[in-house]
Design an enzyme around this catalytic site. Structure first.
Site, PDB file in Angstrom:
ATOM      1  N   GLU A  67       0.833  -0.909   0.297  1.00  0.00           N
ATOM      2  CA  GLU A  67       0.066   0.053  -0.404  1.00  0.00           C
ATOM      3  C   GLU A  67       0.661   1.440   0.184  1.00  0.00           C
ATOM      4  OE1 GLU A  67      -2.723   0.729  -0.033  1.00  0.00           O
ATOM      5  OE2 GLU A  67      -4.447  -0.489   0.101  1.00  0.00           O
ATOM      6  N   ASP A  96     -10.167   1.235  -5.019  1.00  0.00           N
ATOM      7  CA  ASP A  96      -8.907   1.168  -3.688  1.00  0.00           C
ATOM      8  C   ASP A  96      -7.632   2.696  -3.696  1.00  0.00           C
ATOM      9  OD1 ASP A  96      -6.942   0.238  -1.395  1.00  0.00           O
ATOM     10  OD2 ASP A  96      -7.274  -1.549  -2.232  1.00  0.00           O
ATOM     11  N   ASN A  99      -6.124   3.595   8.105  1.00  0.00           N
ATOM     12  CA  ASN A  99      -5.763   2.529   6.203  1.00  0.00           C
ATOM     13  C   ASN A  99      -5.197   3.717   5.413  1.00  0.00           C
ATOM     14  OD1 ASN A  99      -6.181   0.235   4.858  1.00  0.00           O
ATOM     15  ND2 ASN A  99      -8.338   1.461   3.674  1.00  0.00           N
ATOM     16  N   ASN A 101     -11.088   4.556   1.451  1.00  0.00           N
ATOM     17  CA  ASN A 101      -9.599   4.490   0.117  1.00  0.00           C
ATOM     18  C   ASN A 101      -9.713   5.830  -0.314  1.00  0.00           C
ATOM     19  OD1 ASN A 101      -7.832   1.749   0.298  1.00  0.00           O
ATOM     20  ND2 ASN A 101      -9.853   0.736   0.212  1.00  0.00           N
TER      21      ASN A 101
END
Length: 297
Positions: free
Chosen positions: A22, A204, A108, A155
């Site tokens: 990520e 995402d 996140n 996201n």
């Protein structure tokens, strides 16, 4: 704006097997790509000359964002935002802990906007069906405030070139929203920008190119796509993995799209069928991206 063919082919850069690759960030002054293996508690870097670097954290590391003053980074750990330095050795200090008293909830995804504000999302990783996710805004003066509530999996975000529109996704429901951003950082009402359907995967990580188009990694859909500012599909990159997780522009002319991926949630049989899951990929494009926004003034 420039259209692309759908025959864009990614090339493999680093087969590191990240459980959850990520947070890619390209720093032009260093000619270096940073990205994280979130659940592997690792920060990685790839230099333009191919050199590789890795740092280990004591907990999940979700993203890093450069500071406008050049003095290290801001980083998202599992439970909060920290100032992070990598030289002469890795060290960090907490700035904010927005999920400290929320069991199961972690940071996140995050991005700075053109005004130097940091936007960071959270999610309940113990139960993604709980709408415990929030989007927070950390202003340049260090004040943290909640901007959005009721998300499942936050996201993004990504911002239009003028910074007046924020794109942000709730991945659980396959929805990307657009919000007007006022001068003070307050958000207008949510507009459903795109609803992702069967076979498209979930939206995402995302980034914006120099024409204002939005590139989105589509988890479970095995593709990264380019959309117009109105949400029209313009180009598709078919990936050799089913779970591309995020993307960012980099390279000397910002014409390389770097793509992270993951094997999180896969069975042993699925991992055997996708040996490149968790790798870092790149695609060379005609339209460049833009340099990363930085936190602070």
């Amino acid at each position: 704006m420039t259209a692309h063919t759908t025959e864009l082919a990614p090339r493999l850069l680093w087969q590191l097997g990240a459980e959850l690759g990520e947070g890619p960030l390209w720093l032009p002054e260093q000619q270096r790509l940073y990205f994280v293996n979130l659940k592997g508690k690792a920060l990685h870097a790839l230099d333009a000359d191919g050199s590789r670097h890795s740092w280990t954290l004591p907990t999940f590391i979700c993203w890093i964002v450069p500071r406008a003053d050049g003095d290290g980074f801001l980083a998202g750990l599992r439970d909060g935002v920290v100032r992070l330095w990598l030289e002469p050795e890795l060290r960090f200090d907490y700035l904010a802990r927005p999920v400290q008293d929320k069991p199961g909830v972690r940071l996140n995804d995050a991005k700075a906007d053109p005004e130097g504000r940091l936007w960071l999302g959270t999610m309940n990783s113990a139960d993604v069906h709980r709408p415990d996710g929030q989007l927070f805004r950390l202003d340049a003066d260090g004040v943290l405030s909640a901007a959005l509530d009721g998300y499942h999996i936050c996201n993004g975000p990504a911002f239009s070139l003028d910074g007046r529109t924020m794109y942000h996704s709730d991945s659980l429901h396959g929805r990307t929203y657009a919000y007007d951003v006022a001068a003070d950082g307050s958000l207008g009402p949510a507009r459903l920008w795109r609803q992702f359907g069967d076979g498209e995967g979930s939206p995402d990580g995302m980034t914006v190119d120099s024409e204002g188009c939005v590139w989105i990694a589509q988890w479970g859909g095995g593709r990264v796509c380019r959309y117009s500012p109105d949400g029209e599909l313009l180009a598709t990159i078919a990936m050799p993995v089913s779970q591309p997780a995020s993307c960012v522009f980099g390279g000397p002319e910002l014409k390389t799209l770097y793509i992270t991926s993951a094997w999180e949630g896969m069975s042993d049989a699925q991992r055997a069928a996708e040996p490149l899951a968790g790798s870092l990929f790149a695609v060379d494009l005609d339209v460049p991206g833009v340099a990363p926004a930085r936190y602070g003034k």
